[in-house]
Structures are given as structure tokens and as C-alpha cells.
Scaffold this motif. Structure first.
Motif, PDB file in Angstrom:
ATOM      1  N   LYS A 139      53.250  40.561  35.237  1.00  0.00           N
ATOM      2  CA  LYS A 139      51.891  40.679  34.706  1.00  0.00           C
ATOM      3  C   LYS A 139      51.453  39.438  33.930  1.00  0.00           C
ATOM      4  N   LEU A 140      52.425  38.644  33.486  1.00  0.00           N
ATOM      5  CA  LEU A 140      52.117  37.474  32.649  1.00  0.00           C
ATOM      6  C   LEU A 140      52.179  36.151  33.435  1.00  0.00           C
ATOM      7  N   ARG A 141      52.243  36.223  34.738  1.00  0.00           N
ATOM      8  CA  ARG A 141      52.391  35.002  35.545  1.00  0.00           C
ATOM      9  C   ARG A 141      51.225  34.035  35.388  1.00  0.00           C
ATOM     10  N   GLY A 142      50.043  34.526  35.081  1.00  0.00           N
ATOM     11  CA  GLY A 142      48.894  33.637  34.946  1.00  0.00           C
ATOM     12  C   GLY A 142      48.785  32.941  33.601  1.00  0.00           C
ATOM     13  N   PHE A 143      49.708  33.246  32.683  1.00  0.00           N
ATOM     14  CA  PHE A 143      49.641  32.706  31.327  1.00  0.00           C
ATOM     15  C   PHE A 143      50.526  31.475  31.176  1.00  0.00           C
ATOM     16  N   THR A 144      50.060  30.533  30.370  1.00  0.00           N
ATOM     17  CA  THR A 144      50.893  29.409  29.954  1.00  0.00           C
ATOM     18  C   THR A 144      51.057  29.507  28.446  1.00  0.00           C
ATOM     19  N   PHE A 145      52.257  29.888  28.013  1.00  0.00           N
ATOM     20  CA  PHE A 145      52.500  30.093  26.592  1.00  0.00           C
ATOM     21  C   PHE A 145      52.889  28.779  25.914  1.00  0.00           C
ATOM     22  N   ASP A 146      52.377  28.586  24.705  1.00  0.00           N
ATOM     23  CA  ASP A 146      52.739  27.409  23.918  1.00  0.00           C
ATOM     24  C   ASP A 146      54.035  27.627  23.157  1.00  0.00           C
ATOM     25  N   ARG A 147      54.282  28.862  22.748  1.00  0.00           N
ATOM     26  CA  ARG A 147      55.497  29.185  21.996  1.00  0.00           C
ATOM     27  C   ARG A 147      55.674  30.692  21.969  1.00  0.00           C
ATOM     28  N   ILE A 159      64.042  37.473  29.913  1.00  0.00           N
ATOM     29  CA  ILE A 159      63.710  37.911  31.273  1.00  0.00           C
ATOM     30  C   ILE A 159      62.273  37.537  31.620  1.00  0.00           C
ATOM     31  N   VAL A 160      61.354  37.755  30.670  1.00  0.00           N
ATOM     32  CA  VAL A 160      59.942  37.429  30.905  1.00  0.00           C
ATOM     33  C   VAL A 160      59.760  35.934  31.133  1.00  0.00           C
ATOM     34  N   LEU A 161      60.350  35.115  30.254  1.00  0.00           N
ATOM     35  CA  LEU A 161      60.163  33.665  30.373  1.00  0.00           C
ATOM     36  C   LEU A 161      60.798  33.114  31.653  1.00  0.00           C
ATOM     37  N   GLU A 162      61.921  33.703  32.065  1.00  0.00           N
ATOM     38  CA  GLU A 162      62.507  33.303  33.351  1.00  0.00           C
ATOM     39  C   GLU A 162      61.587  33.676  34.507  1.00  0.00           C
ATOM     40  N   ALA A 163      60.987  34.868  34.415  1.00  0.00           N
ATOM     41  CA  ALA A 163      60.109  35.342  35.496  1.00  0.00           C
ATOM     42  C   ALA A 163      58.884  34.450  35.660  1.00  0.00           C
ATOM     43  N   ILE A 164      58.391  33.889  34.560  1.00  0.00           N
ATOM     44  CA  ILE A 164      57.174  33.063  34.645  1.00  0.00           C
ATOM     45  C   ILE A 164      57.492  31.567  34.618  1.00  0.00           C
ATOM     46  N   GLY A 165      58.788  31.221  34.615  1.00  0.00           N
ATOM     47  CA  GLY A 165      59.191  29.823  34.692  1.00  0.00           C
ATOM     48  C   GLY A 165      58.835  29.000  33.463  1.00  0.00           C
ATOM     49  N   GLN A 166      58.950  29.629  32.272  1.00  0.00           N
ATOM     50  CA  GLN A 166      58.599  28.922  31.039  1.00  0.00           C
ATOM     51  C   GLN A 166      59.731  29.005  30.011  1.00  0.00           C
TER      52      GLN A 166
END
Length: 201
Positions: A42-50, A65-72
Motif C-alpha cells: 500500500k505504501l509503494r507510491g511513497f518516498t519516505f525521508d525518514r 519488512i515495509v521498507l524492504e517491500a518499497i525498496g527504501q
């Protein structure tokens, strides 16, 4: 416009077993791992700063797990016990249904859902808010005001305390607030730090 995503960890092993968890370090269940993966989708469209998280493994694992899933996986991450779950004292590890039989449904509901009544040896939601909100104000809100996109992986009660503040909920309203596991909750802010929208993704 600053954006803040609040994420309660995926189901833990003690959530599955219907136990009071608090500060006991319990891992995610298989379902909890899947909930974290689903949150990542669900968070794939987001680019997190921190990102910010508690020191407890169930929140840390959810965030990983979330950060691995979105590559961040290389964003700055700050861990602090200020974001820990409410400490349930003598109730930690006890089955909720058995505790209700022992003390009565109404007493257990008061311990779980009241604002300022502590379970034996534990914290109230008010106590939890008194560590979560100053930490948010000092360590997280300045980034929101700068227009950054922030992810917080934490717990049902630490996030309830924060939502109470963000949405200006009364003590009565927060009693009925339940934040589901693994469901990202997005807040968007104006340049003055006021919430302009919030929704589950």
C-alpha cells in the motif's frame, strides 16, 4: 506539504494468543509478517525521508519488512522507547479473556480503554501520551513542518495517544478509538503543521 504515515505493527504472537503484551518483546506472527508485507504494498507510491519506531521487535520487524517491500532500506531510522507500547504492568503476559473472568469485563475494559486509570503496576493512556507527545514534538514534528514524508511504526496505544493529539479527540472519543494492525494511516499537513486530511490507505 508534510505527510506522516502511522503504522501499527503487524499481529504479534501474543496478539494471536489474546495476551496483554506491553513492553514484553514478542515477535510477529506469520499473519503479522503478511500484514507488514501488505502495508508495504500500500505504501509503494511513497518516498519516505525518514522513519521512527519503538525499541520493540514487533515494530522494528514491521518497519524492516515495509521498507524492504518499497525498496527504501537506506533511509534514516530512529528508535526510541518513547514510542513503545503502553506498559501493562502485572497484566503483561496474561490472557485477556482469563483476566476478564478474574477481574470482571468492566474493570478490564476500564484498564484497556480509559484515559487515566492505570492497570496494576502499569501505565495509563495518559502516561503513555506524556512520553509519546513530547518525543513527537521534539523529534518528528520539525521534519513534518519542513514538508518531509515520515513513517512511524509503533503500537496501538502509543499511536492512539498521537492520534488523539493530531485529531484533537476528547478523552471520551479516544476510548473508542481502535487502530488496526498493519493498516497505514496517512496524515497530510499544511505549512503551519495543521492536519488537512487523514485516511487509511
Amino acid at each position: 506539504m508534510g505527510r506522516l504515515v502511522l503504522l501499527r505493527h503487524g499481529e504479534s504472537q501474543w496478539n494471536l494468543e489474546n495476551r496483554f503484551t506491553g513492553w514484553v518483546d514478542v515477535p510477529l506472527s506469520q499473519r503479522g509478517m503478511q500484514e507488514a508485507k501488505n502495508a508495504g504494498d500500500k505504501l509503494r507510491g511513497f518516498t519516505f525521508d525518514r522513519a521512527f519506531t519503538s525499541v520493540l521487535v514487533r515494530a522494528n520487524e514491521t518497519l524492516r519488512i515495509v521498507l524492504e517491500a518499497i525498496g527504501q532500506t537506506t533511509i534514516p531510522i530512529e528508535k526510541d522507547k518513547a514510542l513503545n507500547e503502553r506498559m501493562y504492568g502485572e497484566l503483561q503476559g496474561l490472557n485477556k479473556a482469563e483476566t476478564a473472568k478474574k477481574y470482571g469485563d468492566e474493570q478490564v475494559k476500564i484498564w484497556r480503554r480509559s484515559f487515566d486509570v492505570r492497570p496494576p503496576g502499569g501505565e495509563s493512556l495518559k502516561d503513555t501520551a506524556e512520553r509519546v507527545l513530547p518525543y513527537y514534538a521534539r523529534h518528528i514534528k520539525p521534519y513534518v513542518l519542513k514538508g518531509e514524508t515520515i513513517l512511524i511504526a509503533a503500537h496501538g496505544n502509543s499511536l492512539r495517544a498521537l492520534v488523539m493529539e493530531l485529531e484533537r479527540l476528547s478523552r471520551e472519543q479516544v476510548l473508542e478509538l481502535n487502530i488496526p494492525t498493519g493498516a497505514p494511516l496517512l496524515y497530510e499537513f499544511d505549512q503551519n503543521g495543521n492536519v488537512v486530511s487523514h485516511r487509511y490507505l
